[in-house]
Design a protein around this motif. Structure first.
Motif, PDB file in Angstrom:
ATOM      1  N   LEU A   6       4.640   3.579  -4.467  1.00  0.00           N
ATOM      2  CA  LEU A   6       4.281   2.190  -4.095  1.00  0.00           C
ATOM      3  C   LEU A   6       4.686   2.298  -2.654  1.00  0.00           C
ATOM      4  CD1 LEU A   6       7.493  -0.153  -4.634  1.00  0.00           C
ATOM      5  CD2 LEU A   6       7.531   2.173  -5.566  1.00  0.00           C
ATOM      6  N   GLN A   7       4.192   1.257  -2.023  1.00  0.00           N
ATOM      7  CA  GLN A   7       4.651   1.116  -0.472  1.00  0.00           C
ATOM      8  C   GLN A   7       5.224  -0.140  -0.296  1.00  0.00           C
ATOM      9  OE1 GLN A   7       0.524   2.759   1.603  1.00  0.00           O
ATOM     10  NE2 GLN A   7       0.236   0.765   0.710  1.00  0.00           N
ATOM     11  N   VAL A   8       6.165  -0.273   0.804  1.00  0.00           N
ATOM     12  CA  VAL A   8       7.010  -1.360   0.991  1.00  0.00           C
ATOM     13  C   VAL A   8       6.910  -1.713   2.618  1.00  0.00           C
ATOM     14  CG1 VAL A   8       8.624  -1.036  -0.999  1.00  0.00           C
ATOM     15  CG2 VAL A   8       9.195   0.239   1.016  1.00  0.00           C
ATOM     16  N   SER A   9       7.045  -2.846   2.777  1.00  0.00           N
ATOM     17  CA  SER A   9       7.106  -3.453   4.030  1.00  0.00           C
ATOM     18  C   SER A   9       8.452  -3.841   4.718  1.00  0.00           C
ATOM     19  CB  SER A   9       6.299  -5.116   4.105  1.00  0.00           C
ATOM     20  OG  SER A   9       7.396  -5.896   3.665  1.00  0.00           O
ATOM     21  N   LYS A  10       8.561  -3.908   6.074  1.00  0.00           N
ATOM     22  CA  LYS A  10       9.706  -3.965   6.849  1.00  0.00           C
ATOM     23  C   LYS A  10      10.666  -4.911   6.135  1.00  0.00           C
ATOM     24  CE  LYS A  10      11.498  -5.598  11.170  1.00  0.00           C
ATOM     25  NZ  LYS A  10      11.175  -6.126  12.463  1.00  0.00           N
ATOM     26  N   PRO A  11      11.896  -4.778   5.853  1.00  0.00           N
ATOM     27  CA  PRO A  11      12.621  -6.049   5.340  1.00  0.00           C
ATOM     28  C   PRO A  11      12.899  -7.136   6.275  1.00  0.00           C
ATOM     29  CG  PRO A  11      14.045  -3.862   5.237  1.00  0.00           C
ATOM     30  CD  PRO A  11      12.596  -3.692   5.903  1.00  0.00           C
ATOM     31  N   GLU A  12      12.622  -8.301   5.602  1.00  0.00           N
ATOM     32  CA  GLU A  12      12.906  -9.514   6.597  1.00  0.00           C
ATOM     33  C   GLU A  12      13.749 -10.528   5.959  1.00  0.00           C
ATOM     34  OE1 GLU A  12       8.957 -11.209   6.490  1.00  0.00           O
ATOM     35  OE2 GLU A  12       8.104  -9.864   7.691  1.00  0.00           O
ATOM     36  N   VAL A  13      14.713 -11.415   6.945  1.00  0.00           N
ATOM     37  CA  VAL A  13      15.515 -12.165   6.195  1.00  0.00           C
ATOM     38  C   VAL A  13      14.794 -13.461   5.859  1.00  0.00           C
ATOM     39  CG1 VAL A  13      17.494 -11.317   7.711  1.00  0.00           C
ATOM     40  CG2 VAL A  13      16.109 -13.370   8.424  1.00  0.00           C
ATOM     41  N   GLU A  72      14.899   1.003   7.609  1.00  0.00           N
ATOM     42  CA  GLU A  72      15.371   0.343   8.907  1.00  0.00           C
ATOM     43  C   GLU A  72      14.490   0.666   9.923  1.00  0.00           C
ATOM     44  OE1 GLU A  72      19.247   2.206   9.404  1.00  0.00           O
ATOM     45  OE2 GLU A  72      20.168   1.038   8.162  1.00  0.00           O
ATOM     46  N   PHE A  73      13.856   1.739   9.818  1.00  0.00           N
ATOM     47  CA  PHE A  73      12.839   2.188  11.063  1.00  0.00           C
ATOM     48  C   PHE A  73      11.588   1.576  11.187  1.00  0.00           C
ATOM     49  CE2 PHE A  73       9.541   4.890  13.006  1.00  0.00           C
ATOM     50  CZ  PHE A  73      10.335   5.231  14.171  1.00  0.00           C
ATOM     51  N   LEU A  74      11.133   0.753  10.110  1.00  0.00           N
ATOM     52  CA  LEU A  74       9.773   0.211  10.231  1.00  0.00           C
ATOM     53  C   LEU A  74       9.499  -1.069  10.947  1.00  0.00           C
ATOM     54  CD1 LEU A  74       9.275  -0.222   6.021  1.00  0.00           C
ATOM     55  CD2 LEU A  74       7.844   1.212   7.775  1.00  0.00           C
ATOM     56  N   ASN A  75       8.285  -1.177  11.363  1.00  0.00           N
ATOM     57  CA  ASN A  75       8.085  -2.382  12.231  1.00  0.00           C
ATOM     58  C   ASN A  75       7.240  -3.287  11.335  1.00  0.00           C
ATOM     59  OD1 ASN A  75       9.287  -2.931  14.751  1.00  0.00           O
ATOM     60  ND2 ASN A  75       7.970  -1.527  15.767  1.00  0.00           N
ATOM     61  N   ASP A  76       6.802  -4.548  12.194  1.00  0.00           N
ATOM     62  CA  ASP A  76       5.852  -5.357  11.304  1.00  0.00           C
ATOM     63  C   ASP A  76       4.422  -4.718  10.819  1.00  0.00           C
ATOM     64  OD1 ASP A  76       7.658  -7.319  11.528  1.00  0.00           O
ATOM     65  OD2 ASP A  76       7.063  -8.036  13.166  1.00  0.00           O
ATOM     66  N   LEU A 119       6.177   7.306   6.371  1.00  0.00           N
ATOM     67  CA  LEU A 119       5.797   6.264   7.208  1.00  0.00           C
ATOM     68  C   LEU A 119       4.491   5.982   7.698  1.00  0.00           C
ATOM     69  CD1 LEU A 119       9.314   6.345   9.184  1.00  0.00           C
ATOM     70  CD2 LEU A 119       8.684   4.821   7.392  1.00  0.00           C
ATOM     71  N   ARG A 120       3.848   4.886   7.590  1.00  0.00           N
ATOM     72  CA  ARG A 120       2.377   5.006   8.083  1.00  0.00           C
ATOM     73  C   ARG A 120       1.867   3.904   8.600  1.00  0.00           C
ATOM     74  NH1 ARG A 120      -1.577   2.700   3.260  1.00  0.00           N
ATOM     75  NH2 ARG A 120      -2.361   1.785   5.183  1.00  0.00           N
ATOM     76  N   LYS A 121       1.036   3.564   9.396  1.00  0.00           N
ATOM     77  CA  LYS A 121       0.286   2.086  10.049  1.00  0.00           C
ATOM     78  C   LYS A 121      -0.292   1.288   8.836  1.00  0.00           C
ATOM     79  CE  LYS A 121       1.963   2.289  14.142  1.00  0.00           C
ATOM     80  NZ  LYS A 121       2.779   1.179  14.754  1.00  0.00           N
ATOM     81  N   LYS A 122       0.043   0.171   8.892  1.00  0.00           N
ATOM     82  CA  LYS A 122      -1.001  -0.613   7.738  1.00  0.00           C
ATOM     83  C   LYS A 122      -2.328  -0.397   7.980  1.00  0.00           C
ATOM     84  CE  LYS A 122       2.496  -4.309   6.848  1.00  0.00           C
ATOM     85  NZ  LYS A 122       2.845  -5.702   6.980  1.00  0.00           N
ATOM     86  N   ILE A 123      -2.751  -0.397   9.327  1.00  0.00           N
ATOM     87  CA  ILE A 123      -4.218  -0.170   9.668  1.00  0.00           C
ATOM     88  C   ILE A 123      -4.275   1.472   9.970  1.00  0.00           C
ATOM     89  CG2 ILE A 123      -6.254  -0.544  10.954  1.00  0.00           C
ATOM     90  CD1 ILE A 123      -5.130  -3.079  11.130  1.00  0.00           C
ATOM     91  N   LEU A 124      -4.925   2.320   9.373  1.00  0.00           N
ATOM     92  CA  LEU A 124      -4.821   3.834   9.632  1.00  0.00           C
ATOM     93  C   LEU A 124      -5.699   4.323  10.769  1.00  0.00           C
ATOM     94  CD1 LEU A 124      -4.550   4.962   5.836  1.00  0.00           C
ATOM     95  CD2 LEU A 124      -2.948   4.736   7.401  1.00  0.00           C
ATOM     96  N   ASN A 125      -6.956   3.558  10.719  1.00  0.00           N
ATOM     97  CA  ASN A 125      -7.804   4.012  12.181  1.00  0.00           C
ATOM     98  C   ASN A 125      -7.406   3.611  13.134  1.00  0.00           C
ATOM     99  OD1 ASN A 125     -10.300   3.343  13.603  1.00  0.00           O
ATOM    100  ND2 ASN A 125     -10.884   5.192  12.327  1.00  0.00           N
ATOM    101  N   LYS A 126      -7.550   4.631  14.348  1.00  0.00           N
ATOM    102  CA  LYS A 126      -6.807   3.939  15.638  1.00  0.00           C
ATOM    103  C   LYS A 126      -7.808   3.020  16.419  1.00  0.00           C
ATOM    104  CE  LYS A 126      -5.732   6.275  20.166  1.00  0.00           C
ATOM    105  NZ  LYS A 126      -7.083   6.130  20.964  1.00  0.00           N
TER     106      LYS A 126
END
Length: 612
Positions: free
Chosen positions: A384-391, A574-578, A591-598
């Motif tokens: 699976l993939q998970v996003s950055k934790p948010e409060v 902990e490292f992830l960004n939005d 770790l990966r970007k949500k949009i893969l193509n530059k």
């Protein structure tokens, strides 16, 4: 008023790592509950693989021992605030608590958290000062600290008269004297205090039945199992009863099986009465806090309050170029089934669907709570993939509020400036500072939960690993303006798909910290390192060296690359960004970007800037 003198119900509470699970092991092995040929394995109560590895208790568990004709039910509770939902409900099942405190560390944030819950339920406490054999133990001062904490938390006169036992659970010794030389190879002082000091349950078994579910278990053969306490009356196998649901509706069913507890086993029983802790099956649709009563006398107990989640993440099916390579369960149907199965036993968890059939919002009590769910899933073969934790933001009286935590740090004096500065930059407010002249300082802060996401790694590097940080949820407060915490640097993103090469890594390693070793399969859009500066850089780490026929005999052998930094699951979250995902499979954490193509990433970034 009749009492059941043959039974005692007690919970063991403590801060993480103060030795309560080890203490339960000793109580089990010294009580004579096990026959001679049975071996009690170390930390027998921590049955889950992750609990054994990390040495923490995640799920509350019950065991029971027979001592001098008294049946003592013992509940081992988690010390971590992320599992506070478990602690709170257990307090309803028992009449007394054994508070275990480390003879050197003294009272800690989670000691405070679990003790507060026990005192609110007016339970009778007794204290075990553990690890008395440590050279740095300071038992008398620790007992004073405990007394101060009791007063601060509003304990009544009866609770303040708590008896104290001094023990070294790891050696199986205890005594009523604070002198380590007086330790005896026995747990009798603890057993005797439990029997003499913890109130016996009231025997009102001639009244109509009331049984409340405090914990859930699940078994493929009998389905859901409700574990709880009979508050009055009797219950027998085959009896027809009513289950009063949380919403007030009533369902009727028959009790098909009932279990009591002895040692680490569940023992099938035919009947139980007021004061007994039992596990009941036969109700497919039972939930924590619901009451079982006779059909002709429906009288529900007050509903148990369960702590609300404070942190959420999005779980997404794996759609990376490597999806399906390493896991058995990759479809959205399988992932959804697994998440819903988790709800059967974990009542502090929330799972909500999103607009997409391949994504779910999963809310829990903290980073540890959610990361253990993810770790369990990957071990079971899920991808699976998970996003950055948010409060989770709540509206209270028309004001948007965020969770704030009470943070306690214990650090050597020389690191005080750096730690205070880093917590202030995360909108922390200092509440207290304790300097006992030993070179160690204790600081207490209130910090917004979002400021603590990803803070542990920074804290450990600030204190060179000598600092200890603990935090527990404190309250919801109005949101503070501005950005809090988060990652200040950009990342190195692969622009190619292939295998990493030593040559390719060497070309970019001076730009930042590399996360991958040579020979790793990577894809375009995957994060291969952290940039030294702000902003992301697209890099090529699969580049091979151009072959020419001019060779220097020893030139190629002298190139050595730096050791890469391999991130654990918690560090990755902990490292992830939005704009990033963490891809989790049974064999890899990427770790990966949500949009893969530059180019598409750059276009999306421009669009979001114009929208802002």
């Amino acid at each position: 008023m009749n009492l059941r003198e043959d039974i005692r119900n007690v919970a063991i509470i403590a801060h993480v790592d103060h030795g309560k699970t080890t203490l339960v092991d000793e109580l089990l092995s010294q009580s004579g509950t096990f026959s001679d040929h049975e071996q009690v394995e170390e930390r027998a109560m921590d049955s889950n693989a992750i609990e054994k590895e990390r040495g923490i208790t995640i799920l509350a568990k019950n065991t029971a021992i027979n001592y001098k004709g008294t049946h003592i039910n013992i509940l081992d509770t988690p010390g971590h605030a992320d599992f506070g939902g478990e602690v709170e409900r257990i307090m309803k099942m028992v009449d007394g608590v054994v508070l275990v405190v480390d003879a050197y560390e003294g009272t800690m944030p989670q000691t405070r958290f679990v003790l507060k819950k026990a005192l609110e339920q007016h339970l009778r406490p007794l204290v075990v000062v553990n690890k008395i054999d440590r050279p740095s133990a300071r038992p008398e001062e620790v007992v004073d600290e405990i007394l101060e904490l009791f007063i601060e938390l509003g304990a009544d006169d009866e609770q303040l008269e708590f008896p104290v036992v001094y023990a070294a659970a790891v050696n199986g010794t205890s005594s009523l004297s604070a002198d380590p030389k007086d330790q005896q190879k026995t747990m009798e002082p603890i057993f005797d205090l439990i029997i003499n000091h913890v109130p016996a349950p009231v025997d009102n078994s001639d009244e109509p039945l009331q049984f409340q579910v405090s914990l859930l278990d699940y078994n493929d053969y009998v389905g859901r199992i409700g574990i709880g306490r009979i508050f009055r009356g009797t219950m027998a196998v085959g009896q027809s009863v009513s289950l009063i649901k949380l919403d007030g509706t009533v369902k009727n069913f028959r009790v098909t099986k009932m279990f009591g507890f002895l040692g680490l086993k569940r023992v099938e029983i035919q009947e139980a009465k007021a004061g007994d802790l039992v596990a009941v099956s036969g109700m497919e649709d039972i939930f924590v806090g619901e009451t079982v009563t006779p059909a002709d006398h429906q009288d529900a107990l007050p509903v148990l309050r369960i702590d609300e989640p404070t942190l959420q993440m999005t779980f997404v099916t794996n759609n990376s170029p490597f999806a399906g390579r390493e896991g058995k369960h990759v479809t959205s149907r399988k992932i959804e089934e697994r998440l819903l199965a988790e709800l059967q036993t974990d009542v502090s968890l929330r799972i909500d669907p999103t607009d997409s059939p391949d994504a779910w919002t999963v809310s829990g009590r903290g980073e540890l709570h959610l990361s253990i769910l993810i770790e369990n899933m990957r071990r079971e073969g899920y991808e699976l993939q998970v996003s950055k934790p948010e409060v989770i933001i709540r509206e209270i009286d028309g004001v948007k509020c965020e969770p704030v935590e009470r943070v306690q740090v214990d650090i050597p004096e020389e690191y005080m400036g750096g730690v205070m500065e880093s917590l202030n930059s995360r909108k922390g407010e200092m509440q207290d500072m304790i300097n006992d002249g030993s070179g160690q300082i204790r600081l207490i802060f209130h910090v917004p939960s979002r400021g603590l996401i990803g803070y542990t790694t920074e804290f450990l590097s600030l204190t060179r690993g000598y600092g200890i940080i603990n935090h527990t949820f404190d309250s919801y407060q109005p949101i503070q303006k501005g950005r809090v915490g988060g990652r200040s640097r950009g990342v190195l993103v692969s622009m190619e798909t292939g295998k990493t090469t030593t040559y390719g890594i060497m070309q970019v390693e001076d730009r930042g910290t590399i996360f991958v070793e040579p020979g790793t399969d990577i894809y375009e859009g995957m994060i291969v390192g952290e940039n030294n500066r702000e902003g992301d850089i697209a890099v090529n780490v699969v580049r091979a060296k151009q072959m020419t026929n001019v060779r220097s005999a020893n030139k190629d052998q002298t190139n050595v690359i730096k050791k890469p930094r391999i991130l654990t699951l918690e560090e990755s979250l902990e490292f992830l960004n939005d704009d990033e995902y963490c891809e989790v499979t049974p064999e890899s954490i990427r770790l990966r970007k949500k949009i893969l193509n530059k180019n598409e990433r750059e276009k999306a970034a421009k669009r979001s800037k114009t929208n802002d």
